[in-house]
Design an enzyme around this catalytic site. Structure first.
Site, PDB file in Angstrom:
ATOM      1  N   HIS A  77       6.945  13.273 -38.162  1.00 14.59           N
ATOM      2  CA  HIS A  77       6.394  13.502 -36.834  1.00 14.59           C
ATOM      3  C   HIS A  77       5.026  12.840 -36.707  1.00 14.59           C
ATOM      4  CE1 HIS A  77       9.060  17.261 -35.977  1.00 14.59           C
ATOM      5  NE2 HIS A  77       9.759  16.162 -36.221  1.00 14.59           N
ATOM      6  N   GLU A  79       2.187  14.011 -35.715  1.00 12.26           N
ATOM      7  CA  GLU A  79       1.112  14.836 -36.263  1.00 12.26           C
ATOM      8  C   GLU A  79       1.088  14.727 -37.788  1.00 12.26           C
ATOM      9  OE1 GLU A  79       3.017  17.223 -32.809  1.00 12.26           O
ATOM     10  OE2 GLU A  79       3.666  15.808 -34.340  1.00 12.26           O
ATOM     11  N   CYS A 105       5.760  21.080 -33.649  1.00 15.75           N
ATOM     12  CA  CYS A 105       6.834  21.922 -34.185  1.00 15.75           C
ATOM     13  C   CYS A 105       6.225  22.839 -35.247  1.00 15.75           C
ATOM     14  CB  CYS A 105       7.932  21.040 -34.792  1.00 15.75           C
ATOM     15  SG  CYS A 105       7.443  20.263 -36.352  1.00 15.75           S
ATOM     16  N   CYS A 108       4.669  20.870 -38.277  1.00 17.07           N
ATOM     17  CA  CYS A 108       3.379  20.258 -37.944  1.00 17.07           C
ATOM     18  C   CYS A 108       2.310  21.323 -37.729  1.00 17.07           C
ATOM     19  CB  CYS A 108       3.520  19.374 -36.705  1.00 17.07           C
ATOM     20  SG  CYS A 108       4.566  17.928 -36.997  1.00 17.07           S
TER      21      CYS A 108
END
Length: 145
Positions: A77, A79, A105, A108
């Site tokens: 991801h 992040e 999510c 993260c």
């Protein structure tokens, strides 16, 4: 009209997401401290591995809904990539603000908490109630733009 700092850094996250190689959703992230960009990230496969653009999306092929089974994906991801970039270059992100083009999510969120990020400014909701609950429990300042 001159953008305020939050608008400015969120626009940088929007630019970062244009590098995404994800077929389902493009996300960008920028980590900032004292009005200085420390790291950026976008979602995509690890360095040196095939991009989903090239080999297809495992999640699409298996019909996995958004917000579930994160481990069944080639990509990291945005992040995660920003946090990893900071660590790779030895840059402390303790006390920083994370700007991201989508609500983090749960994976993260946990990384942001343990990395010492204190504030997350995001656009768009993600179907992950546990993420928001855990961020709030940790005392994270959250702003949805």
């Amino acid at each position: 009209m001159r953008p305020d700092w939050d608008e400015y850094f969120m626009e940088m996250a929007e630019i970062a997401k244009t590098r995404s190689t994800c077929l389902r959703r493009k996300v960008g992230a920028v980590i900032v401290k004292n009005k200085r960009i420390l790291a950026t990230g976008y979602n995509g496969a690890p360095s040196g591995t095939a991009h989903c653009l090239d080999v297809g999306c495992i999640r699409e092929k298996q019909g996995i809904p958004s917000g579930e089974r994160h481990e069944l994906c080639r990509g990291l991801h945005a992040e995660q990539n920003a946090i990893i970039q900071a660590a790779y270059h030895g840059v402390s992100i303790e006390g920083a603000t994370l700007y991201t083009t989508l609500q983090p999510c749960i994976l993260c969120a946990k990384m942001a908490i343990n990395a010492g990020i204190k504030k997350i400014i995001f656009k768009g909701m993600y179907p992950d109630a546990l993420s928001m609950a855990m961020l709030e429990e940790a005392g994270m300042e959250l702003i949805c733009k």
